[in-house]
Scaffold this motif. Sequence first.
Motif, PDB file in Angstrom:
ATOM      1  N   THR A 254      -8.946   6.165  -4.258  1.00  0.00           N
ATOM      2  CA  THR A 254      -8.647   5.225  -3.846  1.00  0.00           C
ATOM      3  C   THR A 254      -9.949   4.490  -3.982  1.00  0.00           C
ATOM      4  O   THR A 254     -10.960   5.227  -3.280  1.00  0.00           O
ATOM      5  CB  THR A 254      -7.656   5.377  -2.504  1.00  0.00           C
ATOM      6  OG1 THR A 254      -6.037   5.935  -2.588  1.00  0.00           O
ATOM      7  CG2 THR A 254      -7.592   3.774  -1.529  1.00  0.00           C
TER       8      THR A 254
ATOM      9  N   GLU B  46      -7.231  -1.127  -3.428  1.00  0.00           N
ATOM     10  CA  GLU B  46      -7.064  -1.902  -2.233  1.00  0.00           C
ATOM     11  C   GLU B  46      -7.078  -2.680  -2.543  1.00  0.00           C
ATOM     12  O   GLU B  46      -8.398  -3.447  -2.165  1.00  0.00           O
ATOM     13  CB  GLU B  46      -6.776  -0.554  -1.134  1.00  0.00           C
ATOM     14  CG  GLU B  46      -5.802   0.357  -0.520  1.00  0.00           C
ATOM     15  CD  GLU B  46      -4.241  -0.331  -0.326  1.00  0.00           C
ATOM     16  OE1 GLU B  46      -4.394  -0.173   0.532  1.00  0.00           O
ATOM     17  OE2 GLU B  46      -3.051   0.101  -1.643  1.00  0.00           O
ATOM     18  N   GLU B  47      -6.503  -4.007  -2.134  1.00  0.00           N
ATOM     19  CA  GLU B  47      -7.176  -5.172  -1.668  1.00  0.00           C
ATOM     20  C   GLU B  47      -8.000  -5.811  -2.196  1.00  0.00           C
ATOM     21  O   GLU B  47      -9.215  -6.384  -2.270  1.00  0.00           O
ATOM     22  CB  GLU B  47      -7.979  -5.287   0.091  1.00  0.00           C
ATOM     23  CG  GLU B  47      -6.542  -5.103   0.948  1.00  0.00           C
ATOM     24  CD  GLU B  47      -5.897  -5.280   1.084  1.00  0.00           C
ATOM     25  OE1 GLU B  47      -5.564  -6.684   0.508  1.00  0.00           O
ATOM     26  OE2 GLU B  47      -5.067  -5.055   1.912  1.00  0.00           O
TER      27      GLU B  47
ATOM     28  N   THR C  78     -17.802  -4.680  -1.949  1.00  0.00           N
ATOM     29  CA  THR C  78     -17.538  -3.745  -2.342  1.00  0.00           C
ATOM     30  C   THR C  78     -18.397  -3.546  -3.950  1.00  0.00           C
ATOM     31  O   THR C  78     -18.741  -4.542  -4.162  1.00  0.00           O
ATOM     32  CB  THR C  78     -16.241  -3.700  -3.872  1.00  0.00           C
ATOM     33  OG1 THR C  78     -15.372  -3.912  -2.410  1.00  0.00           O
ATOM     34  CG2 THR C  78     -16.066  -2.776  -4.672  1.00  0.00           C
TER      35      THR C  78
ATOM     36  N   THR D 109     -14.158  -5.135  -0.804  1.00  0.00           N
ATOM     37  CA  THR D 109     -14.453  -5.510   0.305  1.00  0.00           C
ATOM     38  C   THR D 109     -15.174  -6.403  -0.200  1.00  0.00           C
ATOM     39  O   THR D 109     -15.217  -5.924  -1.821  1.00  0.00           O
ATOM     40  CB  THR D 109     -14.587  -4.819   1.442  1.00  0.00           C
ATOM     41  OG1 THR D 109     -16.152  -3.854   0.871  1.00  0.00           O
ATOM     42  CG2 THR D 109     -13.978  -3.554   1.969  1.00  0.00           C
TER      43      THR D 109
ATOM     44  N   SER E 148       0.547  -1.070   0.522  1.00  0.00           N
ATOM     45  CA  SER E 148       0.391  -0.100  -0.002  1.00  0.00           C
ATOM     46  C   SER E 148       1.006   0.906  -0.246  1.00  0.00           C
ATOM     47  O   SER E 148       0.610   1.737  -0.553  1.00  0.00           O
ATOM     48  CB  SER E 148      -1.330   0.211   1.278  1.00  0.00           C
ATOM     49  OG  SER E 148      -2.073  -1.103   1.257  1.00  0.00           O
TER      50      SER E 148
ATOM     51  N   GLN F  73     -11.107   0.920  -2.004  1.00  0.00           N
ATOM     52  CA  GLN F  73     -10.700  -0.368  -0.574  1.00  0.00           C
ATOM     53  C   GLN F  73     -11.719  -1.462  -1.290  1.00  0.00           C
ATOM     54  O   GLN F  73     -13.135  -1.702  -1.225  1.00  0.00           O
ATOM     55  CB  GLN F  73     -11.021   0.491   0.256  1.00  0.00           C
ATOM     56  CG  GLN F  73     -10.992  -0.925   1.353  1.00  0.00           C
ATOM     57  CD  GLN F  73      -9.419  -1.088   1.538  1.00  0.00           C
ATOM     58  OE1 GLN F  73      -8.349  -0.245   1.765  1.00  0.00           O
ATOM     59  NE2 GLN F  73      -8.996  -2.256   1.676  1.00  0.00           N
TER      60      GLN F  73
END
Length: 381
Positions: A122, A171-172, A129, A126, A105, A124
């Motif tokens: 950004t 991210e992720e 999402t 999950t 990150s 994220q």
Amino acid sequence: MTAKPNDRPVARQPAEVLFADELAALAANDKAAKPPGWRLSPVAVRTFILGSDGKELPVTLAGKKAGVAVGKKFYGDDILIDRCIVTLLGNRGLMLVGEPGTAKSMLSELLAAAVCGSSTHTIQGTAGTTEDQIKYSWNYALLLAEGPSTRALVPSPLYSGLKRGLIVRFEEITRSPQEIQDTLISILSDKVLHVPELGEEEGVVLAQKGFNLIATANLRDRGVHEMSSALKRRFNFETVHPIADKDFELELVTQQTQMLLGDSGATARFDPDIMDLLVTTFHDLRSGRSAEGTAIERPSTVMSTAEAVSVAFSAALDAAYFGDGRVQPPHLVRQLVGTVLKDNPDDAKKIRHYFDVVVKARGQKNANWKAYYDARKLLET
Ligand SMILES: Nc1ncnc2c1ncn2[C@@H]1O[C@H](COP(=O)(O)OP(=O)(O)OP(=O)(O)O)[C@@H](O)[C@H]1O
Ligand SMILES: [Mg+2]
């Protein structure tokens, strides 16, 4: 983005604000060609991440002439940084994969800050999402009142990044469902986002030059094998490995702890020998072998450099607020409890074994290791 005088201080500034002076100095001295849409040349982006080796770059800041040395921010594989930059120059997205806490990150934030001056576009990932969060959604009051229009459209970070030619971070990514990830396929290959509700002309949002995507994925969670192969093909994969060299890790943890301490306003003294205790412990437990060659059982928790920094910083706060400001071995042991002994009772046994075998033996020759060993009862929570 910076704190206004009457505002409460921001908990954490993004890289482009935190390192604004360095970015200004790099831009002022950047003679090399800049790719379309980039704020800095690839060489300057590299220097931003790997540092200027103490060399001061002349720059005028707030009307005053100054010399700014660019600090080293990423420790480890320098070639990896070159490859990441080259990927961002091309047509494919950059996928950073690796164990937790290996600075994926951080690297994506630094790259975005240097390339386009903004690291905050950004998403994220999950389990929850949605496609809306990736593409766009609507202000429903306006949508009902006026029908679909650009005014009623609520852009996602990806939508605005694409329109403005910025680096967008995801991210992720592998935490989000595969069919949601696949929304990216056409955006990455055609560099266009369609908003059918806005009609044939207005509804075609073309990416400006400079747009690209950096995704990160953690190998301990749901893996990248769950990504569709069509999406995988749109990314260049780079694996970020834990730092192998202990001295490098020591330098990094020391530097980052000082930075966090400076930012927190607390004053604590961290002797290099005490920092060495901590970094050696992490190194031993991560590698499963002590420097003397003793085999150690590795705990199931990730003993990452990021965790080492967090233990060092917490130990320093403990010493600053509950002690005399000097970090001592018991402070380290107390903070290790929260990091290593998370939810697996077997890890407690492994740590105690490490103390009983490795730490004890070193304590016979070194007073700090002896004090570390003597504090082992703090491990029993
Ligand atoms: N090679 C490295 N160079 C610089 N910092 C590092 C390195 N490895 C780990 N770190 C530390 O890790 C911290 C950042 O971790 P980061 O959150 O970026 O890791 P991550 O790989 O994204 O982890 P996760 O998979 O849990 O999201 C940095 O602030 C730094 O303290
Ligand atoms: Mg991360």
